[in-house]
Design an enzyme around this catalytic site. Structure first.
Site, mmCIF file in Angstrom:
data_model
loop_
_atom_site.group_PDB
_atom_site.id
_atom_site.type_symbol
_atom_site.label_atom_id
_atom_site.label_comp_id
_atom_site.label_asym_id
_atom_site.label_seq_id
_atom_site.Cartn_x
_atom_site.Cartn_y
_atom_site.Cartn_z
ATOM 1 N N ASP A 85 0.773 -1.286 -0.274
ATOM 2 C CA ASP A 85 0.172 -0.203 0.608
ATOM 3 C C ASP A 85 0.992 0.968 -0.129
ATOM 4 O O ASP A 85 2.012 1.590 0.335
ATOM 5 C CB ASP A 85 -0.985 -0.180 1.377
ATOM 6 C CG ASP A 85 -2.342 1.753 0.606
ATOM 7 O OD1 ASP A 85 -2.181 1.720 0.181
ATOM 8 O OD2 ASP A 85 -3.146 0.779 1.587
HETATM 9 C C1 NOJ Z 1 -3.794 4.067 0.329
HETATM 10 C C2 NOJ Z 1 -5.503 3.124 0.037
HETATM 11 O O1 NOJ Z 1 -5.340 2.473 1.617
HETATM 12 C C3 NOJ Z 1 -5.345 2.722 -1.211
HETATM 13 O O2 NOJ Z 1 -6.372 1.300 -1.590
HETATM 14 C C4 NOJ Z 1 -5.059 2.777 -2.140
HETATM 15 O O3 NOJ Z 1 -4.866 2.357 -3.184
HETATM 16 C C5 NOJ Z 1 -3.771 3.861 -1.885
HETATM 17 N N1 NOJ Z 1 -3.913 4.493 -0.958
HETATM 18 C C6 NOJ Z 1 -2.919 4.296 -2.747
HETATM 19 O O4 NOJ Z 1 -4.137 5.699 -3.814
#
Ligand code: NOJ
Length: 776
Positions: free
Chosen positions: A251
């Site tokens: 993530d």
């Molecule tokens: C953090 C989020 O938890 C995730 O779901 C997302 O895809 C990424 N940021 C990118 O924006």
């Protein structure tokens, strides 16, 4: 079917077929392609470089020598993010889940996948398959509810849909990110059996049944070790035991040390150490990987494997042959997408209360529409404000809206057709609301509560909701209106359960969730009866204190640090309805609850154990006056030898469109994996061979009038017991035969194209359920 739809179906089939290569074939191609890569090139394939400075939320650099164009990764579950109004702002995933309609879920995946494809986005950062264990959790609207089987079913359809378009679905967040507070500095302490049966379960399906090409690790730790550096989870379980052939990315800034690479993470996103352009090129990975290999800390094989996994996923998706250039602002807001969003929005409305059949609207001359939630929305960046009608929550799971159809406009437009006058008060102002409501024949109050992702705080809510109350004085507004108008209906836009102290004071309640850009049309369709509501709750709705668990609100700790908020998953397997069953607590609304403008009866439940699983049949009859869609649900009790187990588990469903008076037989197969439990000592799934399963059928977790038993070993059960009305069951056999023909005759009459396809597809779906399973 319209000619254009036929063409697009043929095109879709062609795309799906041309992409249908096996992992083995993709592996062979990828190995050949990777054979002459230098270590520097391999490291560049696995380390994001722009750190969110480009148009894609994550990017991988090109390698010109190899003709490799680089990669674009983009959010998210409600469609393409950052599209500046060029892409569809779909409903929240929790709304898709509320339809209990596999065909629609698949179509949404296909349509979204196509929007990513046309923009040259290689990886869609969706779907999210977290479990709703606490109702205040901020991102529950990005996933599919509380039940692991159901979340897996929804995710499977969406992944298949996205990937049928040549786009890689990134199933997330692996695993245990089920609340927002301190998500990057928290540990989800999950007991072993619950880890397998509840939290890994959807991923198991996505890996085995949907062949998701990518998975995103989560921010949190599980049992003390951050998932991005958790070798047991990433390598031993996901890759080795589950046999995942694709790649795992972090993530965003959710890897905190270089150790993550050794643990089995394959791609660092977005690449920099921390948020911000200052960190472009400054990574925990990058050239440090080579340093660690040189020092003998990492092996060359690990680097080879990580790069191979990325390239293999691209070959599997067909992207190495041919893929569009990145162009984020292609207009994909088509009539078809708009119609599908409206259809899912309408079908996801859950009718919670309808006393004296106050809905659909009929025989009235004047309607009052009240509340700011009925008004046009203000679009703040990433939806960081709740101002006007609520169509999606906030954070990375939202989209740039071109427009939202507000409920007041849609109701006004629809009311004209029936010569109904609409008066309104577009503020959350009790006095003004009561004033317009008092002379109306019907008053509809629109209220809301919102939630989202941790990096944004809205009205004091840092992702997770502070409480389950309606926002902006919603309860007071409803009270004021209900006190002057005896025909008051409440429409709720929210991510999940809210407190409903007004329930006894109003005649009707519709839970509309977060329906995306066609919001107003979708609710008007149901209020006026143009669409018969068929949505059901994919979670249990109750007062906050009745749930087994809750979010926490601890002060912020540094991400990836040793100081962590501890989330003990002490409820174990007893998440959602399983807890309410165990404790004997009556929820406000049970898992699966949802009314219709017609009524359904269930009969003729039969279950036979066969080699590929449990074959269940039952009959569903529309006993009311109008056509409508039923969602028959199957729950199972496991044989007694399985100890400390939930008394009933959701294991099957279908969605069936029925004309008034019509009956249909429904066939559901519960496959062998779903008939198994995780044996912690044996470290594998085990299908009991002794004792009996009890099969329950009905319309929700608390309304299961039919029951039968079946021996686990497949022999006939001489004591077979059928509760429900046996006489009634026998009588209806002939009727069923007659009505089945009837159903075929009337298939053409189903007015919506999607409904018609739905009926056809449900046959396929049954075949699909006969899938291979592995008891590892
Ligand atoms: C953090 C989020 O938890 C995730 O779901 C997302 O895809 C990424 N940021 C990118 O924006």
């Amino acid at each position: 079917m319209k000619f254009s739809s036929v063409l697009s179906t043929v095109a879709l089939l062609f795309i799906s077929k041309s992409l249908a290569i096996t992992w083995e074939e993709a592996d062979a191609k990828a190995r050949e392609w990777c054979a002459d890569l230098t270590n520097e090139e391999k490291i560049s394939i696995i380390t994001g470089r722009e750190n969110m400075t480009g148009v894609c939320v994550g990017s991988i650099d090109p390698i010109e020598r190899k003709g490799f164009k680089g990669l674009c990764l983009q959010d998210g579950p409600a469609g393409v993010r950052f599209g500046k109004g060029t892409a569809t702002s779909w409903q929240a995933s929790i709304n898709s889940a509320a339809t209990f309609d596999r065909t629609l879920l698949r179509k949404v995946g296909e349509a979204q996948g196509n929007e990513f494809y046309q923009r040259g986005i290689n990886f869609a950062l969706a779907p999210s398959v977290g479990i709703q264990r606490a109702p205040a959790s901020g991102r529950i609207w990005e996933s599919y509810g509380e039940d692991p089987f159901y979340v897996g079913e929804c995710g499977t359809e969406v992944v298949k849909g996205i990937q049928s378009q040549g786009v890689i679905a990134t199933s997330k967040h692996f695993v245990g990110n089920d609340q927002e507070n301190n998500r990057g500095a928290s540990t989800s302490n999950i007991p072993e059996q619950a880890l397998w049966e509840v939290y890994l379960a959807p991923f198991y399906r996505l890996v085995n049944d949907a062949e998701t090409n990518a998975i995103m690790s989560s921010y949190n730790a599980v049992n003390g070790t951050y998932t991005s550096e958790n070798k047991r989870l990433l390598t031993d379980i996901l890759k080795d035991k589950m046999g995942f052939q694709g790649m795992v990315m972090s993530d965003w800034w959710g890897l905190y040390r270089i150790d993550s690479f050794g643990a089995g993470l394959d791609m660092n996103m977005p690449g920099g150490k921390y948020w911000g352009p200052d960190y472009v090129g400054d990574s925990f990975w990058g050239e440090h990987i080579q340093e660690y290999i040189d020092q003998g800390i990492f092996t060359q094989e690990r680097l080879d494997d990580a790069a191979l996994r990325v390239i293999r996923a691209l070959f599997k998706a067909g992207q190495m042959e041919n893929f569009p250039e990145v162009n984020l602002y292609v207009d994909t807001l088509t009539e078809e997408n708009i119609a599908l969003n409206r259809k899912v929005g309408a079908d996801s409305n859950v009718l919670l209360k309808n006393d004296e059949s106050v809905l659909p609207i009929k025989g009235v001359k004047k309607i009052a529409v009240i509340g700011k939630d009925s008004m046009p929305a203000n679009f703040c960046e990433d939806m960081r404000c709740a101002d006007g009608t609520l169509a999606l929550g906030w954070g990375s799971g939202t989209t740039d809206f071109k427009y939202v159809i507000d409920p007041l406009s849609a109701i006004t437009e629809r009311a004209k057709k029936d010569n109904i006058e609409v008066v309104s008060s577009g503020e959350d102002n009790s006095e003004a609301g009561a004033e317009v409501a008092k002379d109306a024949d019907l008053a509809i109050v629109f209220v809301q509560a919102d939630s989202g992702e941790e990096y944004i705080t809205v009205e004091g809510n840092a992702g997770d909701r502070l409480n389950l109350d309606l926002w902006h004085g919603g309860n007071e507004l409803i009270d004021a209106v209900a006190s002057v108008n005896k025909n008051t209906i409440v429409v709720i836009h929210a991510p999940g359960p809210v407190n409903v102290p007004f329930l006894d004071k109003v005649k009707g309640v519709v839970f509309a969730g977060m329906p995306g850009q066609e919001s107003g049309h979708a609710i008007a369709d149901v209020l006026f009866g143009d669409v018969n509501p068929s949505g059901h709750l994919p979670y249990t709705w109750a007062p906050r204190e009745d749930y087994p668990t809750d979010v926490k609100y601890e002060p912020e700790y540094p991400d990836g640090g040793e100081k962590m908020t501890v989330y003990d998953y002490n409820e174990g397997l007893f998440v959602g309805y399983r807890w309410f069953d165990k404790q004997g607590i009556e929820p406000t609304f049970a898992f699966g609850y949802g009314l219709s403008y017609t009524t359904f009866e269930y009969s003729n439940l039969e279950a036979v154990m066969e080699e590929d699983g449990l074959h269940v049949t039952l009959t569903v009859t529309n006993t009311g006056d109008v056509a409508g869609a039923a969602v028959p649900m199957i729950f199972l009790s496991f044989p007694d030898i399985v100890k400390d187990y939930p008394s009933r588990l959701f294991k099957g469903f279908d969605k069936v469109m029925l004309e008034a008076g019509e009956s249909k037989q429904v066939n559901i197969i519960v496959d062998n994996h779903d008939l198994s439990y995780y044996d912690v000592d044996a470290e594998k799934f085990v299908k009991p061979e002794e004792g009996e399963y009890t099969v329950f059928a009905g319309s929700n977790a608390r309304d299961l009038p039919l029951k039968t038993t079946v021996l686990a070993n497949g022999e006939c059960n001489s004591d077979e017991e059928v509760s429900g009305n046996v006489e009634n069951d026998e009588d209806s056999v002939d009727e069923v035969d007659a009505e089945t023909e009837n159903a075929e005759d009337s298939a053409d009459e189903v007015d919506s194209e999607v409904d018609a396809e739905n009926a056809e597809d449900s046959v396929d779906e049954t075949a699909l359920k006969k899938r291979a399973y592995k008891l590892y």
